[in-house]
Design a protein around this motif. Sequence first.
Motif, PDB file in Angstrom:
ATOM      1  N   MET A  34       0.795  -1.225   0.000  1.00  0.00           N
ATOM      2  CA  MET A  34       0.000   0.000   0.000  1.00  0.00           C
ATOM      3  C   MET A  34       0.832   1.282   0.000  1.00  0.00           C
ATOM      4  O   MET A  34       0.605   2.154  -0.827  1.00  0.00           O
ATOM      5  N   ILE A  35       1.763   1.402   0.880  1.00  0.00           N
ATOM      6  CA  ILE A  35       2.479   2.664   1.056  1.00  0.00           C
ATOM      7  C   ILE A  35       3.471   2.910  -0.068  1.00  0.00           C
ATOM      8  O   ILE A  35       3.500   3.989  -0.668  1.00  0.00           O
ATOM      9  N   ARG A  36       4.283   1.932  -0.394  1.00  0.00           N
ATOM     10  CA  ARG A  36       5.324   2.105  -1.414  1.00  0.00           C
ATOM     11  C   ARG A  36       4.754   2.419  -2.802  1.00  0.00           C
ATOM     12  O   ARG A  36       5.225   3.347  -3.457  1.00  0.00           O
ATOM     13  N   PRO A  37       3.737   1.693  -3.284  1.00  0.00           N
ATOM     14  CA  PRO A  37       3.174   2.050  -4.597  1.00  0.00           C
ATOM     15  C   PRO A  37       2.582   3.454  -4.625  1.00  0.00           C
ATOM     16  O   PRO A  37       2.687   4.160  -5.633  1.00  0.00           O
ATOM     17  N   GLN A  38       1.981   3.894  -3.523  1.00  0.00           N
ATOM     18  CA  GLN A  38       1.412   5.238  -3.477  1.00  0.00           C
ATOM     19  C   GLN A  38       2.511   6.295  -3.539  1.00  0.00           C
ATOM     20  O   GLN A  38       2.370   7.310  -4.219  1.00  0.00           O
ATOM     21  N   MET A  39       3.617   6.073  -2.846  1.00  0.00           N
ATOM     22  CA  MET A  39       4.735   7.016  -2.895  1.00  0.00           C
ATOM     23  C   MET A  39       5.322   7.075  -4.300  1.00  0.00           C
ATOM     24  O   MET A  39       5.677   8.155  -4.793  1.00  0.00           O
ATOM     25  N   LYS A  43       5.552  10.416  -6.792  1.00  0.00           N
ATOM     26  CA  LYS A  43       6.797  10.876  -7.409  1.00  0.00           C
ATOM     27  C   LYS A  43       6.635  11.037  -8.911  1.00  0.00           C
ATOM     28  O   LYS A  43       7.110  12.010  -9.499  1.00  0.00           O
ATOM     29  N   GLN A  44       5.958  10.084  -9.569  1.00  0.00           N
ATOM     30  CA  GLN A  44       5.726  10.170 -11.007  1.00  0.00           C
ATOM     31  C   GLN A  44       4.862  11.377 -11.345  1.00  0.00           C
ATOM     32  O   GLN A  44       5.124  12.083 -12.323  1.00  0.00           O
ATOM     33  N   GLU A  45       3.852  11.638 -10.550  1.00  0.00           N
ATOM     34  CA  GLU A  45       2.956  12.777 -10.776  1.00  0.00           C
ATOM     35  C   GLU A  45       3.718  14.093 -10.630  1.00  0.00           C
ATOM     36  O   GLU A  45       3.564  15.003 -11.446  1.00  0.00           O
ATOM     37  N   LYS A  46       4.566  14.182  -9.617  1.00  0.00           N
ATOM     38  CA  LYS A  46       5.344  15.404  -9.400  1.00  0.00           C
ATOM     39  C   LYS A  46       6.341  15.617 -10.539  1.00  0.00           C
ATOM     40  O   LYS A  46       6.507  16.733 -11.033  1.00  0.00           O
ATOM     41  N   LYS A  47       6.994  14.548 -10.990  1.00  0.00           N
ATOM     42  CA  LYS A  47       7.944  14.644 -12.099  1.00  0.00           C
ATOM     43  C   LYS A  47       7.227  15.103 -13.367  1.00  0.00           C
ATOM     44  O   LYS A  47       7.727  15.949 -14.093  1.00  0.00           O
ATOM     45  N   ALA A  91      -3.454  20.433 -10.350  1.00  0.00           N
ATOM     46  CA  ALA A  91      -4.736  20.098 -10.973  1.00  0.00           C
ATOM     47  C   ALA A  91      -4.553  19.327 -12.275  1.00  0.00           C
ATOM     48  O   ALA A  91      -5.503  18.762 -12.796  1.00  0.00           O
ATOM     49  N   ILE A  92      -3.338  19.280 -12.803  1.00  0.00           N
ATOM     50  CA  ILE A  92      -3.082  18.577 -14.052  1.00  0.00           C
ATOM     51  C   ILE A  92      -2.848  17.102 -13.737  1.00  0.00           C
ATOM     52  O   ILE A  92      -2.001  16.756 -12.928  1.00  0.00           O
ATOM     53  N   SER A  93      -3.615  16.247 -14.391  1.00  0.00           N
ATOM     54  CA  SER A  93      -3.559  14.812 -14.121  1.00  0.00           C
ATOM     55  C   SER A  93      -2.695  14.108 -15.156  1.00  0.00           C
ATOM     56  O   SER A  93      -2.974  14.170 -16.347  1.00  0.00           O
ATOM     57  N   ARG A  94      -1.656  13.437 -14.693  1.00  0.00           N
ATOM     58  CA  ARG A  94      -0.790  12.653 -15.584  1.00  0.00           C
ATOM     59  C   ARG A  94      -1.578  11.497 -16.186  1.00  0.00           C
ATOM     60  O   ARG A  94      -1.499  11.220 -17.379  1.00  0.00           O
ATOM     61  N   GLU A  95      -2.353  10.826 -15.378  1.00  0.00           N
ATOM     62  CA  GLU A  95      -3.092   9.652 -15.822  1.00  0.00           C
ATOM     63  C   GLU A  95      -4.123  10.016 -16.896  1.00  0.00           C
ATOM     64  O   GLU A  95      -4.195   9.377 -17.947  1.00  0.00           O
ATOM     65  N   PHE A  96      -4.913  11.065 -16.651  1.00  0.00           N
ATOM     66  CA  PHE A  96      -5.920  11.484 -17.630  1.00  0.00           C
ATOM     67  C   PHE A  96      -5.264  11.978 -18.913  1.00  0.00           C
ATOM     68  O   PHE A  96      -5.737  11.696 -20.011  1.00  0.00           O
TER      69      PHE A  96
END
Length: 120
Positions: A34-39, A43-47, A91-96
Amino acid sequence: MNMLTLFLQAPAQGNSTTMLMMMGVMVVGFYFLMIRPQMKKQKQEKKFQEELKVGSRVVLTSGLHGRIAQIQEDGVVIETLSGKLKFEKAAISREFTDNRFGEKATKVADKKEVIETEKK
């Protein structure tokens, strides 16, 4: 003795070291599941948000589609069909954005940079 009293007098099972080991395994399991995948996702979203360029197509978490017109310290200006709007980078979504535009989102921005450098 009565059979009922024999069943009710259950002996103490296990010891404290076994219990501590089980708790440790559970904590490690929660960390890796749970914790590691969320972190990693954060990180990917921030990058992704740090690598945004002017001209990139993006989709916001609210579902708004547009192009980045300007990048500022406290947010970005998104150009849509109805005009320009200012939003936070969060507000910008990497996934979307990846689901909607994929690689096209960054290729458009790269082409604009090449054209602008050739003009200079």
